[in-house]
Write a protein that holds these residues in place. Structure first.
Motif, short mmCIF file in Angstrom:
data_model
loop_
_atom_site.label_atom_id
_atom_site.label_comp_id
_atom_site.label_asym_id
_atom_site.label_seq_id
_atom_site.Cartn_x
_atom_site.Cartn_y
_atom_site.Cartn_z
N VAL A 185 0.88 -1.18 0.00
CA VAL A 185 0.00 0.00 0.00
C VAL A 185 0.91 1.22 0.00
O VAL A 185 2.04 1.15 0.48
N PRO A 186 0.47 2.34 -0.54
CA PRO A 186 1.34 3.51 -0.65
C PRO A 186 1.94 3.92 0.70
O PRO A 186 1.23 4.07 1.69
N GLY A 187 3.27 4.06 0.70
CA GLY A 187 3.96 4.54 1.88
C GLY A 187 4.27 3.49 2.93
O GLY A 187 4.81 3.83 3.99
N HIS A 188 3.97 2.21 2.67
CA HIS A 188 4.21 1.17 3.66
C HIS A 188 4.93 -0.02 3.02
O HIS A 188 4.44 -0.59 2.04
N GLN A 189 6.06 -0.39 3.60
CA GLN A 189 6.81 -1.56 3.17
C GLN A 189 6.52 -2.69 4.16
O GLN A 189 6.99 -2.67 5.29
N TRP A 190 5.74 -3.67 3.75
CA TRP A 190 5.41 -4.81 4.59
C TRP A 190 6.01 -6.08 4.00
O TRP A 190 6.34 -6.13 2.82
N ASP A 191 6.13 -7.10 4.85
CA ASP A 191 6.52 -8.43 4.37
C ASP A 191 5.28 -9.28 4.21
O ASP A 191 4.46 -9.39 5.13
N LEU A 192 5.14 -9.89 3.04
CA LEU A 192 4.04 -10.82 2.78
C LEU A 192 4.57 -12.24 3.00
O LEU A 192 5.51 -12.66 2.34
N ILE A 193 3.98 -12.98 3.94
CA ILE A 193 4.41 -14.33 4.27
C ILE A 193 3.42 -15.32 3.65
O ILE A 193 2.22 -15.26 3.94
N VAL A 194 3.93 -16.20 2.82
CA VAL A 194 3.10 -17.18 2.12
C VAL A 194 3.58 -18.58 2.46
O VAL A 194 4.78 -18.87 2.40
N THR A 195 2.65 -19.46 2.82
CA THR A 195 2.94 -20.87 3.05
C THR A 195 2.04 -21.66 2.11
O THR A 195 0.82 -21.55 2.20
N MET A 196 2.66 -22.43 1.20
CA MET A 196 1.87 -23.10 0.17
C MET A 196 2.35 -24.52 -0.05
O MET A 196 3.44 -24.91 0.39
N ASP A 197 1.53 -25.30 -0.74
CA ASP A 197 1.83 -26.70 -1.01
C ASP A 197 2.61 -26.82 -2.31
O ASP A 197 2.26 -26.22 -3.33
N ASP A 198 3.68 -27.62 -2.30
CA ASP A 198 4.50 -27.80 -3.49
C ASP A 198 3.75 -28.57 -4.57
O ASP A 198 3.96 -28.33 -5.76
N ALA A 199 2.88 -29.49 -4.19
CA ALA A 199 2.21 -30.35 -5.16
C ALA A 199 1.18 -29.60 -5.99
O ALA A 199 0.99 -29.89 -7.17
N THR A 200 0.52 -28.62 -5.39
CA THR A 200 -0.61 -27.96 -6.06
C THR A 200 -0.48 -26.44 -6.16
O THR A 200 -1.27 -25.82 -6.86
N SER A 201 0.47 -25.86 -5.46
CA SER A 201 0.61 -24.39 -5.35
C SER A 201 -0.53 -23.76 -4.57
O SER A 201 -0.69 -22.54 -4.57
N GLU A 202 -1.32 -24.56 -3.88
CA GLU A 202 -2.40 -24.01 -3.06
C GLU A 202 -1.82 -23.23 -1.89
O GLU A 202 -0.93 -23.71 -1.19
N HIS A 203 -2.31 -22.04 -1.67
CA HIS A 203 -1.89 -21.21 -0.54
C HIS A 203 -2.71 -21.61 0.68
O HIS A 203 -3.94 -21.50 0.69
N TYR A 204 -2.02 -22.07 1.72
CA TYR A 204 -2.69 -22.44 2.97
C TYR A 204 -2.71 -21.27 3.95
O TYR A 204 -3.58 -21.21 4.82
N SER A 205 -1.72 -20.39 3.83
CA SER A 205 -1.62 -19.25 4.76
C SER A 205 -0.98 -18.09 4.03
O SER A 205 -0.01 -18.26 3.29
N ILE A 206 -1.53 -16.90 4.22
CA ILE A 206 -0.96 -15.70 3.62
C ILE A 206 -1.35 -14.51 4.50
O ILE A 206 -2.51 -14.34 4.85
N PHE A 207 -0.36 -13.72 4.89
CA PHE A 207 -0.63 -12.57 5.75
C PHE A 207 0.54 -11.59 5.68
O PHE A 207 1.65 -11.93 5.25
N PHE A 208 0.27 -10.36 6.11
CA PHE A 208 1.27 -9.31 6.17
C PHE A 208 1.84 -9.21 7.58
O PHE A 208 1.12 -9.37 8.57
N VAL A 209 3.14 -8.91 7.68
CA VAL A 209 3.79 -8.56 8.94
C VAL A 209 4.75 -7.40 8.67
O VAL A 209 5.12 -7.15 7.52
N GLU A 210 5.15 -6.73 9.73
CA GLU A 210 6.10 -5.64 9.56
C GLU A 210 7.45 -6.16 9.08
O GLU A 210 8.11 -5.54 8.23
N GLU A 211 7.88 -7.31 9.64
CA GLU A 211 9.17 -7.87 9.26
C GLU A 211 9.14 -9.39 9.40
O GLU A 211 8.68 -9.92 10.42
N GLU A 212 9.61 -10.07 8.38
CA GLU A 212 9.67 -11.53 8.40
C GLU A 212 10.63 -12.02 9.47
O GLU A 212 11.68 -11.41 9.71
N GLY A 213 10.29 -13.12 10.14
CA GLY A 213 11.16 -13.66 11.18
C GLY A 213 10.63 -14.95 11.74
O GLY A 213 9.73 -15.59 11.17
#
Length: 391
Positions: free
Chosen positions: A154-182
């Motif tokens: 979003v304008p003016g904000h640098q966030w980390d997008l964390i994605v957890t997905m399945d290798d077999a299907t590319s289905e996203h099981y979890s996706i969310f924003f955080v200030e910093e990945e860790g």
């Protein structure tokens, strides 16, 4: 000295050694030929040519002969001048397409080489080593990917997008924003997957410091010295696999390019400017639509997920820190004093070794063996707990 010239000189010196040895009788004709890497018959031809014309008769004439297929100078100049006058900035393939449509009959390599030699286009950098495409896992739940991407979502904000997905299907099981990945964001993503689907077999990630310890920058990970996240995966029996290049994480990299292209536009269209609303949009709108469009069927039927029956998952997917209880039955942790309440199991816990659990939401708890003694909020204030034993 050019390579061809060096090879010619080496060839002459080798022949002199072989010829002199043969004439003196220290080498047989077969041994002399072997020294030169040729057969007996070729060695006899070399000797005949040497006896007639000396060492110069042995030189390969091809490097100094002009090819009968060499293009005339005026043709080369016509091509380079055409590029210089009308096509500056075009890449080689683009210009070659025009060249062929204009009646040119030379090869693409010839045209490109003439332009490079004239300094009109730059030579491409050498490509990396050949890589094979890594096949997808055949079953869902066999391998889970997790990665993060920092971007101005979003304008003016640098966030980390964390994605957890399945290798077999590319289905996203979890996706969310955080200030910093860790570590905590990684725990959150894994917990959402296990909570919905169960335990998976393996976890695939980059060599980020919250996933792995890497003794030497750019080197191999240390699989014996585990991070907090690695310890949690070991407790769950999940194998961790490290990726050693961006190409190895090709699916994740391509997926993030799609997110960076689409998400900012969708968030702007929805009028979303804060992280709470953005995460709600990801969960309720974006992820279901993305999976419906990009999810692929697994190559085999079935699932590698197994149900989670081990008790409180949150007590495993968190940071574990060993501490010793002080004389006042308090544990010092991150500048806080965590008071252990009195209970009926022991008179006190002075000098007892305990484990402080630090959860992704910032709350804490103290474990003594399998028993949870107390839980605390962000400020270190005790909060009531219902589950006291970890399975």
């Amino acid at each position: 000295m050019k390579r061809t010239e060096w090879l010619q000189e080496t060839r002459k010196m080798r022949f002199c050694e072989a010829y002199e040895g043969y004439r003196k009788g220290s080498l047989t004709q077969a041994e002399a030929a072997l020294l030169l890497g040729v057969c007996d018959r070729t060695f006899r031809r070399y000797m005949s040519r040497y006896d007639e014309g000396g060492l110069d008769a042995l030189l390969d004439k091809r490097p100094v002969q002009v090819s009968h297929r060499r293009a005339p100078v005026d043709e080369v100049m016509r091509v380079t001048e055409q590029y210089r006058s009308c096509h500056m900035g075009w890449n080689a393939k683009h210009f070659y397409a025009w060249y062929r449509s204009d009646g040119g009959n030379r090869s693409y390599t010839w045209v490109k080489s003439r332009l490079q030699k004239a300094g009109l286009i730059e030579r491409a950098k050498k490509r990396g080593t050949h890589r094979k495409k890594r096949e997808r896992a055949p079953l869902v739940g066999m391998m889970i990917h997790q990665d993060g991407s920092k971007h101005e979502w979003v304008p003016g904000h640098q966030w980390d997008l964390i994605v957890t997905m399945d290798d077999a299907t590319s289905e996203h099981y979890s996706i969310f924003f955080v200030e910093e990945e860790g570590t905590m964001s990684s725990f959150q993503g894994v917990q959402e997957v296990i909570g919905k689907h169960g335990l998976f077999a393996s976890f695939y990630s980059d060599r980020g410091s919250h996933y792995w310890y890497t003794p030497k920058a750019g080197g191999k990970v240390d699989k014996n010295n585990l991070t907090q996240f690695g310890q949690a995966m070991r407790r769950l029996g999940i194998e961790m696999i490290a990726a050693y290049s961006p190409e190895a994480r090709g699916r994740s990299e391509r997926m993030f390019r799609t997110h960076q292209e689409r998400l900012p536009k969708e968030l702007a269209l929805a009028g979303i400017t804060n992280m709470i609303a953005a995460n709600q949009y990801l969960k309720e709108v974006y992820m279901p639509a993305f999976n419906a469009e990009f999810m692929q069927p697994a190559t085999e039927e079935g699932s590698a997920f197994v149900p989670w029956i081990g008790g409180q998952l949150a007590d495993i997917l968190c940071e574990h820190h060993e501490r010793v209880v002080g004389h006042d039955n308090c544990v010092s942790f991150e500048g806080l004093k965590l008071q252990i309440p009195a209970d009926r199991h022991r008179c006190h816990y002075v000098k007892a070794r305990v484990t402080v659990l630090c959860y992704p939401n910032g709350h804490m708890a103290i474990m003594h063996g399998p028993r949870k003694l107390a839980a605390y909020d962000l400020s270190g204030k005790e909060i009531k707990i219902t589950n006291t034993v970890v399975a």
